[in-house]
Design an enzyme around this catalytic site. Sequence first.
Site, PDB file in Angstrom:
ATOM      1  N   LYS A 113       0.728  -1.215  -0.066  1.00 31.14           N
ATOM      2  CA  LYS A 113       0.021   0.074   0.181  1.00 31.14           C
ATOM      3  C   LYS A 113       0.908   1.199   0.005  1.00 31.14           C
ATOM      4  O   LYS A 113       0.491   2.298  -0.925  1.00 31.14           O
ATOM      5  CB  LYS A 113      -0.906  -0.005   1.136  1.00 31.14           C
ATOM      6  N   SER A 114       1.809   1.336   1.037  1.00 32.90           N
ATOM      7  CA  SER A 114       2.724   2.374   0.956  1.00 32.90           C
ATOM      8  C   SER A 114       3.372   2.770  -0.501  1.00 32.90           C
ATOM      9  O   SER A 114       3.474   3.896  -0.866  1.00 32.90           O
ATOM     10  CB  SER A 114       3.856   2.211   1.947  1.00 32.90           C
TER      11      SER A 114
ATOM     12  N   LYS B 159      -3.503   5.463  15.363  1.00 36.56           N
ATOM     13  CA  LYS B 159      -3.701   4.842  14.273  1.00 36.56           C
ATOM     14  C   LYS B 159      -5.247   4.735  13.927  1.00 36.56           C
ATOM     15  O   LYS B 159      -5.848   5.679  14.651  1.00 36.56           O
ATOM     16  CB  LYS B 159      -3.093   3.368  14.350  1.00 36.56           C
TER      17      LYS B 159
ATOM     18  N   GLN C 212       5.084   8.831   7.529  1.00 39.78           N
ATOM     19  CA  GLN C 212       4.410   9.800   6.951  1.00 39.78           C
ATOM     20  C   GLN C 212       4.604  11.114   7.135  1.00 39.78           C
ATOM     21  O   GLN C 212       4.715  12.059   6.387  1.00 39.78           O
ATOM     22  CB  GLN C 212       2.971   9.398   7.566  1.00 39.78           C
TER      23      GLN C 212
ATOM     24  N   SER D 147       8.135   8.520  12.346  1.00 39.72           N
ATOM     25  CA  SER D 147       6.952   8.536  11.521  1.00 39.72           C
ATOM     26  C   SER D 147       7.529   8.825  10.196  1.00 39.72           C
ATOM     27  O   SER D 147       7.788   9.812   9.656  1.00 39.72           O
ATOM     28  CB  SER D 147       6.058   9.525  12.018  1.00 39.72           C
TER      29      SER D 147
ATOM     30  N   ARG E 115      -7.071  -3.525  10.276  1.00 39.98           N
ATOM     31  CA  ARG E 115      -5.767  -4.600  10.958  1.00 39.98           C
ATOM     32  C   ARG E 115      -6.162  -5.463  12.135  1.00 39.98           C
ATOM     33  O   ARG E 115      -5.857  -6.470  12.291  1.00 39.98           O
ATOM     34  CB  ARG E 115      -4.269  -3.898  11.211  1.00 39.98           C
TER      35      ARG E 115
ATOM     36  N   ASP F 111       3.121  -1.125  11.671  1.00 39.70           N
ATOM     37  CA  ASP F 111       1.438  -1.564  11.206  1.00 39.70           C
ATOM     38  C   ASP F 111       1.024  -3.110  11.422  1.00 39.70           C
ATOM     39  O   ASP F 111       0.177  -3.574  11.327  1.00 39.70           O
ATOM     40  CB  ASP F 111       1.563  -1.166   9.774  1.00 39.70           C
TER      41      ASP F 111
ATOM     42  N   ARG G 133      -4.737   1.029  18.642  1.00 40.10           N
ATOM     43  CA  ARG G 133      -4.563  -0.446  18.609  1.00 40.10           C
ATOM     44  C   ARG G 133      -4.076  -1.107  19.617  1.00 40.10           C
ATOM     45  O   ARG G 133      -4.486  -2.356  19.706  1.00 40.10           O
ATOM     46  CB  ARG G 133      -3.649  -0.452  17.260  1.00 40.10           C
TER      47      ARG G 133
ATOM     48  N   ARG H 166       2.711   6.122  -3.331  1.00 40.67           N
ATOM     49  CA  ARG H 166       3.783   6.775  -3.750  1.00 40.67           C
ATOM     50  C   ARG H 166       3.819   6.747  -5.251  1.00 40.67           C
ATOM     51  O   ARG H 166       4.402   7.621  -6.098  1.00 40.67           O
ATOM     52  CB  ARG H 166       5.123   6.526  -2.874  1.00 40.67           C
TER      53      ARG H 166
END
Length: 749
Positions: free
Chosen positions: A328-329, A649, A476, A474, A698, A622, A653, A333
């Site tokens: 996904k990451s 998140k 992100q 992080s 998740r 994650d 979590r 991108r």
Amino acid sequence: MTTENGFFVNRVAVIGLGLIGCSWVKGLRVRGGVGEVIGFDRNLDSMELACQSGIIDRYAASPAEAVEDADLVIVSVPILSIRPVLEALAPALSVHAVITDVGSVKGSVSADVKAVFGETFGRFVLGHPIAGSERSGVAATDEHLYCRHKVIITPETYTDPQALQLVTQAWLAVGAEVESMTVNHHDEVLAATSHLPHLLAYSLVDTLANSHENKEIFNYAAGGFRDFTRIAASSPEMWRDIFTANREHLLATLDLFNKDLQQLREAIVENDTTTLMGVLTRAKAARDHFSNILARRAFVEPMKTSSLSYLVQPAQSLSGTFRVPGDKSISHRSIMLGSLANGVTEVTGFLEGEDSLATLQAFRDMGVVIEGPHRGRVTIHGVGLQGLKAPANALYVGNSGTSIRLLSGLLAGQQFDVEMSGDESLSKRPMGRVADPLRLMGAIVDTEDGGRPPLKIKGGHALKGIHYHLPMASAQVKSCVLLAGLYAEGQTSVTEPAPTRDHTERMLKGFGYDVQVNGSTVTIQSGGELTATRIDVPADISSTAFYMVGASIAPGSDITLQHVGINPTRIGVINILRAMGGNIEVMNEREVGGEPVADIRVRSAQLKGIHIPEDQVPLAIDEFPAIFIAAACAEGETVLTGAEELRVKESDRIQSMVDGLNVLGVAAKGTQDGAIIPGFGANGCFGGGVIESHGDHRIAMSFSMASLRAEAAIIIHDCANVATSFPGYVELANNAGLQLEEQGEARSD
């Protein structure tokens, strides 16, 4: 007798015995919602047929006679006939009667009501059902016509609340879904979605019918012509009235269409295939979105309700060789940098989940031509770093934290204003961590209270490079600052307290942009450009983590996961499971598009509890929900520290996993920055129970893997968001050995 929602009205008068009004009163009648129905129509045959069919009890000689002592009056006549009908019935209307209409132009009806009854007459409720049929008249009446169809109510500021409630309940009683709009907004929307298509259909048929080749044209008309022009078979008189009544909004929409049509013509003349493809791909995406809405599914926005649950029966083991969806990451991108590159970027292995599609749609909304996705293949016609255009509306990114945070960096350097919003879950997540460094660079970024979305970014502000020390690790936030640095004067650098995933740095290099990495500091200089390339997205290690844990804890398991990305900043889950005694073999290592990939074989093993090294936490941030399941099956205690990031998140979590483990009989405890999980060892197992995933994909997938060591069924609520990261999860999981069943409307709360 009343309907299921308790609706009942003693006497209804319906003026105009067409399909719309007759279907409504028949729907009320067969559901026990009305005592007596009186009808009036200028056509005597229609009135007699309505009586014979049992739709009405009797008919009247005039509108005034029909409405005497009526509790509810339904006016179902052509738009331009409404005023004379209202003038005819007004003297006989009782002081308690509520009156409503079903016309598709509300501004015209509102003006008629004011002209006849006065400026603030509150007992007229303007309404419009979005339903119909190719057939018309009394003979076509269908008591189920409005089931699961929308009805738009357009109340005025002075509309009587009790009248509004009565009309709303009358629509709900026949299975309709009632929504509210202002009068002006309704007419604007309907001009585009209904009135213009009908106008174009009539016009096209008329144009072709007058062609000297009309015989050949109609003899060989294909399905597309038939589908598009079907609506030209409607009543010309009705549509003449609608086009006249909604003249202002229809002309504005027609002018907009003419402008776009002229641009499309110019693209064809100039053989501009990129512009042509842009129109076609945007249109297809919009049509697919519309189709999904009709099917009661979401495209960019996941289901807002908690209606999708998993029922997971105890399973034995996992086996097989398979590939999970793309990373996904990297998928995010690839769209972002491909859009900002010069040239055409080809992507394979793209993750067609809702999060990645949200990013793709955002760039389409900003004028980028993107073909696909089709079986993981995407073609991006890059516009260069300065080529994005202002979107027509706010960018909606659904549940995707990656989209909103990384886009914030890119959009801070644009010349246009933009707003980004998301679903209910995303709207609770903190955005100050990206807004703060962007403000230091000179960006104007506004958030809601508490730093929550939506984000509003003011365009046209020059950015300056900064050196930013991340308060916490992080990827992100690091990526957001680096992407803003593409537009900032001078150098931009980020120093991180611990290693995080470096997909942005790697992909920038893959697109030919100079990136300097010196220890824990990453630096870029503005003024460069991105050059299109080819990207093969590896399988997502975060998605493989569920199967790695499942195979590790279930005796007799043996699986091979193909083409998995093993970026050094992402392999914490492998390192942690190996430290716990996991039997994990990394095979066929290679590099694809700058990213290391491998096949991973996992066999069952008896795990042992450990104190998870804090230097591995950012490398597995994650994957910890799945690791919690592994820890519960281990011999001894597992302790996690340094993971406070998990509390912000998609859900908290730490708390979500601890609560779920407690339900299944594991005495796990949460701490401020982690958890303490006592393992039940080789002879233990999970109990059954009901798990709340809090809409976190998740959490849902992790507890589904717990079924491999469970003695009873596990029900997991609120699982719709699994599609955001792992489309096809249920099918793949069952093929590998789980016994997982989706259940709709499984909740009782």
